[in-house]
Design an enzyme around this catalytic site. Structure first.
Site, PDB file in Angstrom:
ATOM      1  N   TYR A 122       0.880   2.178  13.625  1.00 20.69           N
ATOM      2  CA  TYR A 122       1.598   2.689  12.277  1.00 20.69           C
ATOM      3  C   TYR A 122       1.985   4.862  13.229  1.00 20.69           C
ATOM      4  CZ  TYR A 122       0.271  -0.306   9.072  1.00 20.69           C
ATOM      5  OH  TYR A 122      -0.032  -1.412   8.249  1.00 20.69           O
ATOM      6  N   LYS A 179       5.540   6.698   7.117  1.00 21.01           N
ATOM      7  CA  LYS A 179       4.832   6.058   8.486  1.00 21.01           C
ATOM      8  C   LYS A 179       6.177   5.296   8.989  1.00 21.01           C
ATOM      9  CE  LYS A 179       1.774   3.274   5.029  1.00 21.01           C
ATOM     10  NZ  LYS A 179       1.386   2.401   4.411  1.00 21.01           N
ATOM     11  N   ASP A 219      -6.221  -6.635  -0.825  1.00 19.89           N
ATOM     12  CA  ASP A 219      -4.994  -6.832  -1.742  1.00 19.89           C
ATOM     13  C   ASP A 219      -4.597  -7.912  -2.382  1.00 19.89           C
ATOM     14  OD1 ASP A 219      -3.904  -4.617   0.239  1.00 19.89           O
ATOM     15  OD2 ASP A 219      -3.794  -6.636   1.877  1.00 19.89           O
ATOM     16  N   HIS A 223       0.948  -1.358  -0.022  1.00 22.65           N
ATOM     17  CA  HIS A 223       0.141   0.201   0.033  1.00 22.65           C
ATOM     18  C   HIS A 223       0.895   0.774  -0.030  1.00 22.65           C
ATOM     19  CE1 HIS A 223      -2.941  -2.786   2.653  1.00 22.65           C
ATOM     20  NE2 HIS A 223      -3.006  -2.955   1.463  1.00 22.65           N
TER      21      HIS A 223
END
Length: 173
Positions: A130, A72, A166, A62
């Site tokens: 995250y 991130k 996904d 992603h």
């Protein structure tokens, strides 16, 4: 915390340093000054948790396109994951960097803009935290197939659980 470069410029493993005593342990998970000293300009604006009850759950690959491209800092806070950053930047050559992140070690992976991210859980009940510097923008969310031969990512196991989204990402390019 210490910083260790990976094979991808800007993707950095952040090594935890726990202080232990009779009460338990203390780990600094993020520090603006230490990141700046390491040349990483990162100001988180969101924090998210990914809870994954089953071993070999796959999430990824992603990223978000500009103007919502994000950086991130990813850390496994329960269990363990095989964590992957994939360089999609011009000239990046689709190189990947993979590390095992575990709650036991406390290490993290910093992923800059222009890189895709994904992981495969190595344990049941893995939880990934995250810290993100841009808001999630569904219209700019992108992905690519985790098993695209162009990436040559050496996943340690075949995923047992993959979300429909996904599973449906197209090959890159």
């Amino acid at each position: 915390m210490r910083f260790r470069a990976t094979a991808i410029p800007g993707v950095v493993e952040v090594l935890a340093e726990r202080a232990r005593d009779a009460r338990g342990a203390f780990l600094r998970s993020w520090c603006a000054a230490r990141f700046a000293e390491a040349g990483l300009h990162f100001t988180p604006t969101q924090a998210s948790l990914s809870e994954n009850p089953h071993r070999h759950t796959l999430r990824g690959m992603h990223w978000q396109d500009a103007p919502a491209a994000e950086q991130k800092l990813v850390r496994c806070v329960r269990g363990a994951v095989f964590d992957v950053a994939l360089d999609l930047r011009a000239g990046g050559g689709l190189r990947h960097a993979a590390v095992v992140l575990s709650a036991e070690e406390g290490h993290a992976l910093f992923i800059p803009r222009g890189c895709a991210h994904g992981f495969l859980t190595l344990t049941d009940d893995a939880v990934v935290e995250y810290l993100i510097d841009a808001p999630y923008t569904p219209a700019l969310a992108r992905g690519a197939r985790w098993d695209d031969p162009a990436f040559a990512i050496p996943w340690p196991a075949t995923p047992a659980v993959i979300g429909d989204r996904d599973r449906a990402w197209p090959p890159h390019g």
